[in-house]
Design an enzyme around this catalytic site. Sequence first.
Site, mmCIF file in Angstrom:
data_model
loop_
_atom_site.group_PDB
_atom_site.id
_atom_site.type_symbol
_atom_site.label_atom_id
_atom_site.label_comp_id
_atom_site.label_asym_id
_atom_site.label_seq_id
_atom_site.Cartn_x
_atom_site.Cartn_y
_atom_site.Cartn_z
ATOM 1 C CG ASP A 15 40.245 13.753 62.183
ATOM 2 O OD1 ASP A 15 40.333 12.598 62.641
ATOM 3 O OD2 ASP A 15 40.396 14.019 60.873
ATOM 4 C CG ASP A 57 44.361 14.667 60.127
ATOM 5 O OD1 ASP A 57 43.754 13.405 59.690
ATOM 6 O OD2 ASP A 57 44.257 15.383 59.504
ATOM 7 C CG HIS A 59 49.397 15.203 59.504
ATOM 8 N ND1 HIS A 59 48.962 13.949 58.545
ATOM 9 C CD2 HIS A 59 48.399 16.054 59.539
ATOM 10 C CE1 HIS A 59 47.602 14.457 58.037
ATOM 11 N NE2 HIS A 59 47.330 15.757 58.716
ATOM 12 C CB SER A 65 48.261 16.808 53.322
ATOM 13 O OG SER A 65 48.672 17.021 54.684
ATOM 14 C CG HIS A 76 46.570 19.960 59.608
ATOM 15 N ND1 HIS A 76 46.940 20.301 58.278
ATOM 16 C CD2 HIS A 76 45.650 18.958 59.786
ATOM 17 C CE1 HIS A 76 46.467 19.052 57.384
ATOM 18 N NE2 HIS A 76 45.737 18.294 58.336
ATOM 19 C CE LYS A 101 41.402 10.998 60.050
ATOM 20 N NZ LYS A 101 41.705 12.193 59.185
ATOM 21 C CD GLU A 108 45.685 13.859 52.763
ATOM 22 O OE1 GLU A 108 45.840 13.468 54.189
ATOM 23 O OE2 GLU A 108 46.031 15.287 52.804
ATOM 24 C CB ALA A 141 35.727 19.432 58.042
ATOM 25 C CB CYS A 145 38.139 13.525 57.824
ATOM 26 S SG CYS A 145 39.953 14.353 57.279
#
Length: 194
Positions: A15, A57, A59, A65, A76, A101, A108, A141, A145
């Site tokens: 990420d 990510d 999304h 989330s 985000h 993901k 989530e 982070a 993740c």
Amino acid sequence: MNITFNANDALLIVDLQYDFLPDGALHVPEGNTVIPIINTLIDAANKGHAPIIASRDWHPTNHCSFHEQGGRWPSHCVQNTPGAQFHSDVDFPDNTIIINKAFKADHEAYSAFSGETADGQTLTALLKKLDIKRLIIGGLALDYCVKASCLDAIKAGFETIVVLDATKAINQEDGKEALKILTSFGVQSRPFVA
């Protein structure tokens, strides 16, 4: 300790997207400082003919989330927005394998192992197909993740190393706790020495 790669290793970069970096929607403090180390790891992986995998990510706008949906995070890494792009300072080679993901609105997914490639292949299946034995992990982070990806890597049977200089936590104390948990499950943590 110097980390060298071979064809049975893989580098997983978690990420490194603009929204997790300074001025991003969900920035990790000092997250940008990992980029030079990540680039050195990419170079080492290339020299050792190890595959390079990058999770992101990805999304939808209505992801569960997000605050707007009752979740814990600001919006985000929304698909196809600037914040979801990988940082341009990261030297991803053209053959980098991308794992998407958290791309379903109601699901989530912190771990890269809960994502899949564009053609629907899971990370576990991909690593087994490539005959990977050891996974070397960095990115953002540490307390979310990266931690989740390391734990799933151990559960899937891979020797797992988190590179300390190549990851940062959203919260310093949570980062320290994450490392304790990872160590208790058999994840190795090492500094990177170029």
